[in-house]
Design a protein around this motif. Sequence first.
Motif, PDB file in Angstrom:
ATOM      1  N   UNK A  63      40.850  39.163  43.840  1.00 12.05           N
ATOM      2  CA  UNK A  63      39.855  39.758  42.949  1.00 12.05           C
ATOM      3  C   UNK A  63      38.520  39.019  43.046  1.00 12.05           C
ATOM      4  N   UNK A  64      38.578  37.698  43.025  1.00 18.31           N
ATOM      5  CA  UNK A  64      37.348  36.906  43.135  1.00 18.31           C
ATOM      6  C   UNK A  64      36.696  37.088  44.501  1.00 18.31           C
ATOM      7  N   UNK A  65      37.528  37.132  45.530  1.00 16.33           N
ATOM      8  CA  UNK A  65      37.005  37.302  46.882  1.00 16.33           C
ATOM      9  C   UNK A  65      36.387  38.687  47.052  1.00 16.33           C
ATOM     10  N   UNK A  66      37.029  39.692  46.481  1.00 20.38           N
ATOM     11  CA  UNK A  66      36.496  41.056  46.560  1.00 20.38           C
ATOM     12  C   UNK A  66      35.162  41.162  45.828  1.00 20.38           C
ATOM     13  N   UNK A  67      35.052  40.456  44.707  1.00 17.96           N
ATOM     14  CA  UNK A  67      33.791  40.463  43.960  1.00 17.96           C
ATOM     15  C   UNK A  67      32.669  39.832  44.782  1.00 17.96           C
ATOM     16  N   UNK A  68      32.982  38.702  45.420  1.00 16.14           N
ATOM     17  CA  UNK A  68      31.983  38.042  46.270  1.00 16.14           C
ATOM     18  C   UNK A  68      31.587  38.941  47.430  1.00 16.14           C
ATOM     19  N   UNK A  69      32.586  39.614  48.027  1.00 18.84           N
ATOM     20  CA  UNK A  69      32.294  40.521  49.134  1.00 18.84           C
ATOM     21  C   UNK A  69      31.453  41.703  48.700  1.00 18.84           C
ATOM     22  N   UNK A  70      31.724  42.229  47.494  1.00 22.58           N
ATOM     23  CA  UNK A  70      30.955  43.367  46.980  1.00 22.58           C
ATOM     24  C   UNK A  70      29.505  42.978  46.723  1.00 22.58           C
ATOM     25  N   UNK A  71      29.290  41.769  46.190  1.00 25.13           N
ATOM     26  CA  UNK A  71      27.924  41.296  45.945  1.00 25.13           C
ATOM     27  C   UNK A  71      27.165  41.165  47.268  1.00 25.13           C
ATOM     28  N   UNK A  72      27.842  40.640  48.270  1.00 26.00           N
ATOM     29  CA  UNK A  72      27.223  40.477  49.584  1.00 26.00           C
ATOM     30  C   UNK A  72      26.916  41.830  50.214  1.00 26.00           C
ATOM     31  N   UNK A  73      27.860  42.761  50.099  1.00 24.14           N
ATOM     32  CA  UNK A  73      27.626  44.113  50.617  1.00 24.14           C
ATOM     33  C   UNK A  73      26.438  44.755  49.921  1.00 24.14           C
ATOM     34  N   UNK A 128      31.386  50.466  43.125  1.00 28.29           N
ATOM     35  CA  UNK A 128      32.485  51.428  43.246  1.00 28.29           C
ATOM     36  C   UNK A 128      33.521  50.937  44.248  1.00 28.29           C
ATOM     37  N   UNK A 129      33.054  50.405  45.375  1.00 30.15           N
ATOM     38  CA  UNK A 129      33.968  49.866  46.393  1.00 30.15           C
ATOM     39  C   UNK A 129      34.798  48.725  45.799  1.00 30.15           C
ATOM     40  N   UNK A 130      34.153  47.869  45.016  1.00 25.97           N
ATOM     41  CA  UNK A 130      34.866  46.753  44.387  1.00 25.97           C
ATOM     42  C   UNK A 130      35.929  47.255  43.419  1.00 25.97           C
ATOM     43  N   UNK A 131      35.573  48.222  42.585  1.00 23.53           N
ATOM     44  CA  UNK A 131      36.538  48.750  41.603  1.00 23.53           C
ATOM     45  C   UNK A 131      37.730  49.405  42.308  1.00 23.53           C
ATOM     46  N   UNK A 132      37.457  50.112  43.383  1.00 21.60           N
ATOM     47  CA  UNK A 132      38.544  50.756  44.127  1.00 21.60           C
ATOM     48  C   UNK A 132      39.473  49.720  44.768  1.00 21.60           C
ATOM     49  N   UNK A 133      38.912  48.560  45.135  1.00 25.06           N
ATOM     50  CA  UNK A 133      39.737  47.523  45.753  1.00 25.06           C
ATOM     51  C   UNK A 133      40.724  46.908  44.757  1.00 25.06           C
TER      52      UNK A 133
END
Length: 241
Positions: free
Chosen positions: A195-205, A234-239
């Motif tokens: 979850x934390x990694x996905x959040x960081x990835x979403x911010x970067x995206x 949206x991508x983050x929430x779907x992940x």
Amino acid sequence: MVLNALLRPDEFFAERAPGLSLGRAAAVVFVVAVVSTAVVGAFGWTLSQRLTATTEIPNDERPPDWVCEDEADSEVEEMVQDGCDEPKQKTVVVGDLLWDAFSERLPLVFVGVLLAWPLYGVALHVGSALAGGSGSFTDTLAVAAWGMFPSALQAVVGFGLLYAALGGIDLAGSDPEMLASQIRSLTERAQGDTALLSLAGAVWQGYVWTFGLKRARDLSTGGAAFAGGGVAVVVFLLSLV
């Protein structure tokens, strides 16, 4: 070039937009697909090698019981009943079953990344149009591709975290309840890290997409952030689903 796109996207896209190279964008998506598939495969293989317990499953090499019940009266029946002396169950390693399941899904991971590209492109194009943007869809598609690169880095880091988590868990036992408990512990730990990694990835995206749309779609920074950041959220929430 890649580092500029990821770390200094405003400068990167300002030098190249409009008229972004769709060929380079496609190459980026291909690399992301290969890396993502390789990471999933590597994790599946690593996990399967640690699951050394065995289990019993039906033996596919043995014909059904109704075939083996009667005695063979002809050569044809003997051929049909070939293999009836095989045991009904066979012993297999749990890790081998897991790897078979992983390997069947690897092509889906690769194709899924490729299919996500145009979907991201459409979402970014619509979002930037709502914000008053102008410009070609191919440029938006190129921006979408460059913004997917953080997901490949996210996958690599995620594999590292999961590999480290595996180091503290013994999966070599033969007790099903113990194995289930160990897998559950690994899953719970992975969910928090992911979850934390996905959040960081979403911010970067969102960061890459924002400045990509700003230059490719002639938007203000705020308007581009609305479109690029919105899609990233949206991508983050779907992940998390």
